[in-house]
Design a protein around this motif. Structure first.
Motif, PDB file in Angstrom:
ATOM      1  N   GLU A  54       0.836  -1.205   0.000  1.00  0.00           N
ATOM      2  CA  GLU A  54       0.000   0.000   0.000  1.00  0.00           C
ATOM      3  C   GLU A  54       0.869   1.253   0.000  1.00  0.00           C
ATOM      4  OE1 GLU A  54      -4.019   0.927   2.191  1.00  0.00           O
ATOM      5  OE2 GLU A  54      -2.364   1.374   3.568  1.00  0.00           O
ATOM      6  N   LEU A  55       0.467   2.203  -0.816  1.00  0.00           N
ATOM      7  CA  LEU A  55       1.028   3.553  -0.802  1.00  0.00           C
ATOM      8  C   LEU A  55       0.023   4.456  -0.104  1.00  0.00           C
ATOM      9  CD1 LEU A  55       3.197   5.592  -1.806  1.00  0.00           C
ATOM     10  CD2 LEU A  55       1.758   5.910  -3.843  1.00  0.00           C
ATOM     11  N   ALA A  56       0.471   5.181   0.908  1.00  0.00           N
ATOM     12  CA  ALA A  56      -0.417   6.054   1.680  1.00  0.00           C
ATOM     13  C   ALA A  56       0.064   7.494   1.612  1.00  0.00           C
ATOM     14  CB  ALA A  56      -0.492   5.603   3.134  1.00  0.00           C
ATOM     15  N   LEU A  57      -0.853   8.407   1.365  1.00  0.00           N
ATOM     16  CA  LEU A  57      -0.587   9.839   1.394  1.00  0.00           C
ATOM     17  C   LEU A  57      -1.511  10.457   2.429  1.00  0.00           C
ATOM     18  CD1 LEU A  57      -0.816   8.799  -1.831  1.00  0.00           C
ATOM     19  CD2 LEU A  57       0.165  11.066  -2.182  1.00  0.00           C
ATOM     20  N   GLY A  58      -0.952  11.211   3.351  1.00  0.00           N
ATOM     21  CA  GLY A  58      -1.795  11.747   4.402  1.00  0.00           C
ATOM     22  C   GLY A  58      -1.259  13.017   5.009  1.00  0.00           C
ATOM     23  N   PHE A  59      -2.073  13.613   5.855  1.00  0.00           N
ATOM     24  CA  PHE A  59      -1.667  14.805   6.589  1.00  0.00           C
ATOM     25  C   PHE A  59      -2.299  14.767   7.967  1.00  0.00           C
ATOM     26  CE2 PHE A  59      -5.128  15.728   3.652  1.00  0.00           C
ATOM     27  CZ  PHE A  59      -6.117  16.220   4.476  1.00  0.00           C
ATOM     28  N   GLY A  60      -1.667  15.465   8.885  1.00  0.00           N
ATOM     29  CA  GLY A  60      -2.165  15.474  10.255  1.00  0.00           C
ATOM     30  C   GLY A  60      -1.729  16.721  10.982  1.00  0.00           C
ATOM     31  N   GLY A  61      -2.403  17.028  12.065  1.00  0.00           N
ATOM     32  CA  GLY A  61      -2.109  18.229  12.815  1.00  0.00           C
ATOM     33  C   GLY A  61      -2.292  18.057  14.300  1.00  0.00           C
ATOM     34  N   ASN A  62      -2.025  19.140  15.001  1.00  0.00           N
ATOM     35  CA  ASN A  62      -1.997  19.149  16.456  1.00  0.00           C
ATOM     36  C   ASN A  62      -2.840  20.316  16.943  1.00  0.00           C
ATOM     37  OD1 ASN A  62      -1.279  19.566  19.171  1.00  0.00           O
ATOM     38  ND2 ASN A  62       0.794  18.773  18.838  1.00  0.00           N
ATOM     39  N   TYR A  63      -3.824  20.019  17.789  1.00  0.00           N
ATOM     40  CA  TYR A  63      -4.680  21.067  18.334  1.00  0.00           C
ATOM     41  C   TYR A  63      -4.364  21.257  19.819  1.00  0.00           C
ATOM     42  CZ  TYR A  63      -8.858  23.614  19.823  1.00  0.00           C
ATOM     43  OH  TYR A  63      -9.718  24.551  20.361  1.00  0.00           O
ATOM     44  N   ARG A  64      -3.743  22.398  20.127  1.00  0.00           N
ATOM     45  CA  ARG A  64      -3.442  22.796  21.503  1.00  0.00           C
ATOM     46  C   ARG A  64      -2.643  21.744  22.278  1.00  0.00           C
ATOM     47  NH1 ARG A  64      -8.469  26.173  24.204  1.00  0.00           N
ATOM     48  NH2 ARG A  64      -8.427  27.918  22.709  1.00  0.00           N
ATOM     49  N   GLU A  65      -1.837  20.950  21.589  1.00  0.00           N
ATOM     50  CA  GLU A  65      -1.006  19.923  22.219  1.00  0.00           C
ATOM     51  C   GLU A  65      -1.830  18.895  22.982  1.00  0.00           C
ATOM     52  OE1 GLU A  65       2.191  19.873  21.554  1.00  0.00           O
ATOM     53  OE2 GLU A  65       2.025  21.766  20.448  1.00  0.00           O
ATOM     54  N   ARG A  66      -3.122  18.824  22.678  1.00  0.00           N
ATOM     55  CA  ARG A  66      -4.008  17.899  23.392  1.00  0.00           C
ATOM     56  C   ARG A  66      -4.657  16.883  22.467  1.00  0.00           C
ATOM     57  NH1 ARG A  66      -2.797  17.324  28.577  1.00  0.00           N
ATOM     58  NH2 ARG A  66      -2.486  19.345  29.591  1.00  0.00           N
ATOM     59  N   VAL A  67      -5.007  17.310  21.285  1.00  0.00           N
ATOM     60  CA  VAL A  67      -5.694  16.428  20.336  1.00  0.00           C
ATOM     61  C   VAL A  67      -4.967  16.462  19.000  1.00  0.00           C
ATOM     62  CG1 VAL A  67      -7.828  15.934  19.107  1.00  0.00           C
ATOM     63  CG2 VAL A  67      -7.916  16.804  21.460  1.00  0.00           C
ATOM     64  N   LEU A  68      -4.632  15.279  18.504  1.00  0.00           N
ATOM     65  CA  LEU A  68      -4.034  15.156  17.188  1.00  0.00           C
ATOM     66  C   LEU A  68      -5.053  14.520  16.250  1.00  0.00           C
ATOM     67  CD1 LEU A  68      -1.574  14.790  19.377  1.00  0.00           C
ATOM     68  CD2 LEU A  68      -0.267  14.364  17.303  1.00  0.00           C
ATOM     69  N   TRP A  69      -4.992  14.913  15.007  1.00  0.00           N
ATOM     70  CA  TRP A  69      -5.912  14.376  14.015  1.00  0.00           C
ATOM     71  C   TRP A  69      -5.122  14.044  12.744  1.00  0.00           C
ATOM     72  CZ3 TRP A  69      -6.107  16.903   9.358  1.00  0.00           C
ATOM     73  CH2 TRP A  69      -5.539  18.193   9.336  1.00  0.00           C
ATOM     74  N   GLY A  70      -5.654  13.151  11.939  1.00  0.00           N
ATOM     75  CA  GLY A  70      -4.968  12.802  10.702  1.00  0.00           C
ATOM     76  C   GLY A  70      -5.896  12.109   9.722  1.00  0.00           C
ATOM     77  N   LEU A  71      -5.610  12.283   8.459  1.00  0.00           N
ATOM     78  CA  LEU A  71      -6.387  11.664   7.388  1.00  0.00           C
ATOM     79  C   LEU A  71      -5.413  11.168   6.323  1.00  0.00           C
ATOM     80  CD1 LEU A  71      -9.201  11.138   6.039  1.00  0.00           C
ATOM     81  CD2 LEU A  71      -8.925  13.373   4.938  1.00  0.00           C
ATOM     82  N   SER A  72      -5.630   9.948   5.829  1.00  0.00           N
ATOM     83  CA  SER A  72      -4.747   9.432   4.782  1.00  0.00           C
ATOM     84  C   SER A  72      -5.561   8.738   3.698  1.00  0.00           C
ATOM     85  CB  SER A  72      -3.709   8.468   5.364  1.00  0.00           C
ATOM     86  OG  SER A  72      -4.315   7.308   5.877  1.00  0.00           O
ATOM     87  N   LEU A  73      -5.009   8.773   2.514  1.00  0.00           N
ATOM     88  CA  LEU A  73      -5.555   8.064   1.356  1.00  0.00           C
ATOM     89  C   LEU A  73      -4.657   6.869   1.097  1.00  0.00           C
ATOM     90  CD1 LEU A  73      -7.208   7.786  -1.333  1.00  0.00           C
ATOM     91  CD2 LEU A  73      -5.499   9.317  -2.351  1.00  0.00           C
ATOM     92  N   GLY A  74      -5.238   5.665   1.055  1.00  0.00           N
ATOM     93  CA  GLY A  74      -4.472   4.454   0.801  1.00  0.00           C
ATOM     94  C   GLY A  74      -4.724   3.939  -0.611  1.00  0.00           C
ATOM     95  N   ILE A  75      -3.645   3.576  -1.291  1.00  0.00           N
ATOM     96  CA  ILE A  75      -3.745   3.004  -2.635  1.00  0.00           C
ATOM     97  C   ILE A  75      -3.034   1.654  -2.604  1.00  0.00           C
ATOM     98  CG2 ILE A  75      -3.302   3.362  -5.092  1.00  0.00           C
ATOM     99  CD1 ILE A  75      -3.045   6.348  -4.500  1.00  0.00           C
ATOM    100  N   PRO A  76      -3.745   0.584  -2.248  1.00  0.00           N
ATOM    101  CA  PRO A  76      -3.119  -0.732  -2.189  1.00  0.00           C
ATOM    102  C   PRO A  76      -3.053  -1.382  -3.570  1.00  0.00           C
ATOM    103  CG  PRO A  76      -5.385  -0.894  -1.479  1.00  0.00           C
ATOM    104  CD  PRO A  76      -5.127   0.565  -1.767  1.00  0.00           C
ATOM    105  N   SER A  77      -2.147  -2.326  -3.723  1.00  0.00           N
ATOM    106  CA  SER A  77      -2.035  -3.100  -4.957  1.00  0.00           C
ATOM    107  C   SER A  77      -1.663  -4.528  -4.603  1.00  0.00           C
ATOM    108  CB  SER A  77      -0.990  -2.488  -5.891  1.00  0.00           C
ATOM    109  OG  SER A  77       0.285  -2.467  -5.283  1.00  0.00           O
ATOM    110  N   ILE A  78      -2.040  -5.454  -5.480  1.00  0.00           N
ATOM    111  CA  ILE A  78      -1.745  -6.868  -5.254  1.00  0.00           C
ATOM    112  C   ILE A  78      -1.096  -7.454  -6.489  1.00  0.00           C
ATOM    113  CG2 ILE A  78      -4.030  -7.652  -6.014  1.00  0.00           C
ATOM    114  CD1 ILE A  78      -3.792  -9.902  -3.909  1.00  0.00           C
TER     115      ILE A  78
END
Length: 499
Positions: A222-246
């Motif tokens: 799988e190839l994954a592209l994503g981004f994430g951030g930090n809110y007030r050093e208390r909550v982290l969030w992230g989203l990624s797109l996965g492109i798997p292959s077989i």
């Protein structure tokens, strides 16, 4: 000061190096095997990720978490790049049941692999509340299919039993039963139905010699592209797109011969199968990590279904030979090459985790995921036409699967020591032939970190006892091959941070 609880857990996980195996389905309908093959996957990741048993969902920082919980890259304060070459050694000890004199046959093969590579760009923002916004790119191997099963010995029965059973049940497929019908003498018929030489009274209980080989190769990555951030050093969030292959290839060869003349008329038979699959998919992952005080981290992630489109090629050939009144008869038949495209939507996957940081001395972590494989859906024509027969088999035979991973790291600056264990339950509703109900694995590793350079080494040990059946029967005793597998994967990660 190093906390005693941290040392105890690391020591425990090192001692519990266990037995999770390469997941290979056994003796199930064709599409059910596919549902397991595509559904029961887990990222190999970097050597650090693998060394902790893949349990870093709540700890983050490593680019491999883009495949589990992308919120983890929100912790990154520095950009980092890493690559992980490795070597996989797979061994398979196979023994045919049915005769106490049958001996085990060991097949061992090694493969050089690149199980992981990642790049994370760390960026600061001008916002007081949203202090980081990071972007990541990661590649990892989700499943390794390379293995060989080689078996031989003597036992009762024949693959012709399975063909006769299919024909009497109205199954006349062009890949086995239909081929056998076209070979002279293989199948006979009277007013009671279909039968073979093995059904004759004088042939009951006869044993013949048989041997077979199953060679599998390829991987799911799988190839994954994503981004994430930090809110007030208390909550982290992230989203990624996965492109798997077989990329999967499987060749099965099966031969049987009446080398001691125990079966009237019959001489020998053979059946070979070749399957090739290539395909791509797409999915999304969303995750959160909450910082509870200075030391505790809690995480949650959800993985969308992966929507696969797979090209498949399948071909078989059948051979049967017999002697009648001193004349050698019989023949061979080959199926047409079947080339098809199928679509598969894997089920949703849900994941939670926790991590405890012992200051700068290390951490312990655990994560759990759940996926109900009975929710796998097969279709064709751009997911519009549902394959009802395949989906009914999946509903009847598969169930949910739980994965649990526990691991940790002990920081002995500039060195680190890691260990982890993992477990995943087999999603088959009814287990047969003493098949294990769960797969386990164990891992351990060490690391070196100095300035911008870090080097990590890890090894994962994954044996498993299962079985393989060259053909399936219901009214006859089929053949069963006990398999004792081991897979050792060693990997080395070299990376740089802060560039």
């Amino acid at each position: 000061m190093i906390r005693p609880a941290l040392i105890a857990l690391l020591f425990f996980t090192f001692l519990c190096t266990g037995v999770r195996a390469q997941v290979t389905p056994r003796n199930l309908p064709f599409r059910v095997e596919d549902a397991i093959r595509f559904g029961m996957t887990s990222p190999t990741g970097s050597a650090r990720f693998a060394g902790t048993g893949g349990s870093m969902t709540a700890i983050g920082v490593d680019g491999s978490v883009l495949h589990t919980n992308p919120a983890g890259i929100g912790w990154n304060r520095y950009s980092a790049a890493q690559i992980t070459p490795g070597f996989s050694l797979a061994g398979n000890d196979a023994t045919l049941r049915g005769n106490q004199n049958n001996e085990a046959n060991l097949e061992t093969e090694g493969t050089f692999i690149v199980p992981s590579a990642s790049l994370v760009w760390a960026g600061e923002t001008r916002s007081i509340n949203w202090s980081t916004f990071n972007f990541g790119l990661s590649y990892t191997r989700l499943a390794d299919f390379n293995e060989t099963i080689n078996y031989r010995g003597r036992s009762q029965g024949s693959i012709i039993d399975a063909v006769v059973e299919d024909l009497n049940d109205g199954i006349d497929d062009p890949f086995r039963a239909g081929l056998a019908r076209g070979v002279d003498g293989a199948i006979q018929q009277d007013e009671r139905g279909f039968f073979s030489d093995f059904d004759l009274e004088e042939n009951q209980g006869a044993q013949i010699r048989r041997n077979g080989r199953v060679a599998r190769s390829g991987n799911l990555s799988e190839l994954a592209l994503g981004f994430g951030g930090n809110y007030r050093e208390r909550v982290l969030w992230g989203l990624s797109l996965g492109i798997p292959s077989i990329n999967f290839q499987e060749t099965k060869t099966y031969d049987e011969v009446d080398d001691q003349g125990e079966v009237t008329f019959y001489d020998d038979a053979g059946y070979d199968e070749t399957l090739e699959m290539t395909g791509q998919g797409i999915n999304f992952k969303f995750g959160l990590i909450g910082r509870i005080g200075e030391q505790l981290r809690l995480s949650a992630a959800v993985h969308s279904p992966t929507f696969w489109t797979v090209d498949e090629a399948f071909i078989t050939d059948f051979e049967y030979n017999y002697t009648d009144n001193g004349e050698a008869l019989g023949g061979t038949a080959e199926s047409e090459l079947s080339e098809a495209v199928f679509n598969l939507a894997t089920p949703w996957r849900f994941q939670v985790g926790a991590g405890y940081l012992a200051g700068k001395n290390g951490f312990v972590s655990v994560d759990v995921d759940y996926q109900n494989l009975s929710g796998s859906k097969f279709s064709s024509e751009d997911f519009a036409t549902v394959d009802n027969a395949a989906n009914d088999d999946v509903d009847d035979l598969l169930t949910g699967s739980i994965g649990i991973r526990v691991g940790g790291e002990l920081n002995l600056k500039p060195f680190q020591v890691r260990a982890g264990v993992g477990m995943r339950s087999l999603p088959v509703q009814t287990l047969r032939n003493n098949e294990q109900a769960a797969f386990l694995d164990g891992s351990a590793g060490v690391g070196y970190s100095k300035g911008k350079l870090f080097i990590d080494l890890a090894a994962r040990y994954a044996p498993n006892r299962s079985y393989y059946a060259p053909y399936r029967t219901f009214n006859f005793d089929g053949q069963v091959v006990d398999t004792d597998r081991t897979r050792i994967t060693a990997m080395l990660t070299v990376g740089f941070r802060g560039f």
